[in-house]
Design an enzyme around this catalytic site. Structure first.
Site, PDB file in Angstrom:
ATOM      1  N   ASP A  30       0.855  -1.188   0.000  1.00  0.00           N
ATOM      2  CA  ASP A  30       0.000   0.000   0.000  1.00  0.00           C
ATOM      3  C   ASP A  30       0.888   1.233   0.000  1.00  0.00           C
ATOM      4  O   ASP A  30       1.955   1.236   0.637  1.00  0.00           O
ATOM      5  CB  ASP A  30      -0.926   0.014   1.226  1.00  0.00           C
ATOM      6  N   THR A 124     -13.120  -4.352  -8.642  1.00  0.00           N
ATOM      7  CA  THR A 124     -14.306  -4.384  -9.512  1.00  0.00           C
ATOM      8  C   THR A 124     -14.149  -3.327 -10.592  1.00  0.00           C
ATOM      9  O   THR A 124     -14.073  -2.131 -10.296  1.00  0.00           O
ATOM     10  CB  THR A 124     -15.582  -4.136  -8.694  1.00  0.00           C
ATOM     11  N   ARG A 157     -18.715 -10.539   1.045  1.00  0.00           N
ATOM     12  CA  ARG A 157     -19.750  -9.813   1.774  1.00  0.00           C
ATOM     13  C   ARG A 157     -19.146  -9.325   3.085  1.00  0.00           C
ATOM     14  O   ARG A 157     -18.635 -10.127   3.873  1.00  0.00           O
ATOM     15  CB  ARG A 157     -20.947 -10.725   2.058  1.00  0.00           C
ATOM     16  N   GLU A 158     -19.192  -8.026   3.283  1.00  0.00           N
ATOM     17  CA  GLU A 158     -18.667  -7.504   4.542  1.00  0.00           C
ATOM     18  C   GLU A 158     -19.411  -8.135   5.714  1.00  0.00           C
ATOM     19  O   GLU A 158     -20.624  -8.274   5.695  1.00  0.00           O
ATOM     20  CB  GLU A 158     -18.790  -5.978   4.579  1.00  0.00           C
ATOM     21  N   ASN A 211     -23.889  -8.405  -8.832  1.00  0.00           N
ATOM     22  CA  ASN A 211     -24.271  -7.448  -7.797  1.00  0.00           C
ATOM     23  C   ASN A 211     -25.529  -6.681  -8.182  1.00  0.00           C
ATOM     24  O   ASN A 211     -26.384  -6.390  -7.339  1.00  0.00           O
ATOM     25  CB  ASN A 211     -23.122  -6.480  -7.513  1.00  0.00           C
ATOM     26  N   ALA A 255     -37.235  -7.179   2.985  1.00  0.00           N
ATOM     27  CA  ALA A 255     -37.696  -5.794   2.909  1.00  0.00           C
ATOM     28  C   ALA A 255     -37.035  -4.970   4.007  1.00  0.00           C
ATOM     29  O   ALA A 255     -36.751  -5.459   5.098  1.00  0.00           O
ATOM     30  CB  ALA A 255     -39.207  -5.736   3.048  1.00  0.00           C
ATOM     31  N   CYS A 263     -20.359  -1.464  -2.377  1.00  0.00           N
ATOM     32  CA  CYS A 263     -20.457  -2.259  -3.614  1.00  0.00           C
ATOM     33  C   CYS A 263     -21.746  -2.028  -4.396  1.00  0.00           C
ATOM     34  O   CYS A 263     -21.712  -1.568  -5.540  1.00  0.00           O
ATOM     35  CB  CYS A 263     -20.311  -3.743  -3.282  1.00  0.00           C
TER      36      CYS A 263
END
Length: 440
Positions: A30, A124, A157-158, A211, A255, A263
């Site tokens: 990084d 992505t 998925r977080e 997604n 719902a 994302c």
């Protein structure tokens, strides 16, 4: 195998750590030197279940390292994964600045004596980005370097990303050469999961299409919920009946306040923009986005109808993260609700088990009071809003909650509480697409 992950954010850090757990030697790179120092010290900058313990374990055994140098890391690695941010532009298109910059840096670091390298887009990206990355590297690299580009989209998925990586539904590998395909299959050899082998363009398209389809299911059931509210039907039962059809399944038919996070909103916008650019307007996804953008406004209208005037009313909000089991507040519907409530003069208190520190810089300027204890947050509140589906809230002590609130009124934006249990305690309860419970 020796692997480099360029980008040590959510995707890069989780992917690199899980690759190390599989037995590979991984260098996470990084350009944020402060982040690298934090990681080298044994701390991690995000909350994700199981991740911290795996980071510490694999650093201790020498399989996981952190570095600020792309060039040094590439020299040691057979495979280089690109996992840098791809944020949205204002028009919904994808900002590929970081991808292009990393491609140039990789090109400048490659040398013929390093041998064959496989460069993998993990970020992505829009379809045909791999072609651009390949062109960029060929343009900036010296002569006689040997490499291939692969697309290997992530489906994390977080909140359960570690399990998603170690036990995936499928692994998608997009490669235009047999050699590159075989190298990436070796990376995933320790994982027992179906592998879909495709060309690069198809793999890139799969991520946006997947997604966007999941976002469609969420918006669809939220549209159905509005019909349920007008007719007295129960959206939970309707969703159960729909989901029993094996062609549809119950997954993502919940719902609520709509989808958020880093994302779905970004990927839906990107797919709309990609299609528009190709001359094929994806109007179905435009409506998916519209339903999601207005879902929390409809929910707020119902709160306003009940209280008449929001100004000077104390409203407690449980949940700030965009979903449970994460501290991520990007595109959080909870924060949008807080902003609108404050904008109408409500006195807002809020809490979250993990996201207080990430939400504070956004909510403090609005005047939202952050309270650690969920019951203290609700003290003297005229309405409690549940905005994130944390298990702590689903299992709340309703008698204790009733004792601290001014009015026993709950607006549950995630349908996690039991109407029968609330009725027994004397609460007035409003949820999404289910009949309301009047105060006893």
């Amino acid at each position: 195998m020796n692997l480099t992950i360029i980008g040590s954010g959510y995707v890069g850090l989780t992917t690199g750590t899980c690759f190390a757990e599989m037995g590979h030697h991984v260098i996470c790179v990084d350009n944020n030197t402060e982040k690298i120092r934090t990681l080298q010290s044994g701390a991690i900058p995000i909350y994700e279940p199981k991740l911290e313990e795996l980071v510490k374990k694999n650093v201790a055994v020498g399989r996981l390292e952190f570095s600020p140098s792309i060039a040094a890391s590439i020299a040691e690695s057979e495979v280089i994964f690109i996992a840098v941010p791809t944020p949205p532009n204002t028009d919904g298109s994808v900002d590929l600045t970081y991808i292009e910059k990393v491609a140039r840096e990789i090109a400048q670091a490659l040398q013929p004596e390093m041998g064959y390298k496989v460069i993998v887009d993990k970020s992505t990206v829009p379809v045909k980005t791999g072609e651009k990355v390949s062109q960029t590297i060929k343009h900036y690299a010296g002569p006689n370097v040997s490499f291939d580009i692969v697309s290997n989209p992530e489906f994390l998925r977080e909140g359960c990303a570690v399990d998603d990586l170690l036990h995936p539904d499928r692994i998608v590998i997009g490669a235009n050469s047999e050699q590159a395909m075989n190298v990436i299959k070796r990376v995933y050899q320790p994982i027992h999961a179906p592998i879909l082998e495709t060309d690069v363009n198809s793999a890139e398209l799969i991520k946006h299409a997947a997604n966007s389809f999941l976002a469609l299911k969420i918006s669809y059931i939220n549209a159905v919920a509005k019909v349920c509210e007008k007719t007295g039907a129960d959206v939970e039962l309707v969703a159960e009946g729909i989901g029993m059809d094996k062609r549809i399944s119950r997954h993502f038919l919940n719902a609520g306040l709509g989808y958020g996070g880093s994302c779905f909103p970004k990927d839906v916008k990107a797919f709309i923009n990609i299609s528009r650019t190709l001359g094929i307007p994806f109007t179905l996804l435009e409506e998916v986005e519209h339903i999601n953008d207005t879902q929390h406004i409809h929910f707020l209208d119902r709160i306003r109808d009940r209280l008449w005037v929001l100004k000077d009313k104390k409203i407690a909000v449980w949940g700030l993260a965009f979903k449970q089991n994460t501290d991520d507040v990007r595109e959080s519907i909870a924060l949008k609700l807080c902003e609108k409530l404050c904008g109408e003069g409500a006195i807002v208190t809020a809490t979250d088990p993990k996201a207080m520190h990430t939400a504070a810089p956004i909510l403090n300027p609005m005047g939202v009071k952050l309270v650690e204890d969920m019951y203290e947050c609700a003290r003297d509140a005229e309405v409690l809003v549940i905005a994130t589906e944390w298990s702590e809230y689903a299992n709340a002590d309703l008698q204790k909650l009733a004792g601290v609130m001014r009015n026993r009124i709950i607006f549950d934006g995630r349908n996690i509480l039991s109407p029968a249990n609330l009725r027994a305690v004397g609460f007035e309860y409003h949820s999404v697409g289910r009949p309301s419970v009047e105060e006893a």
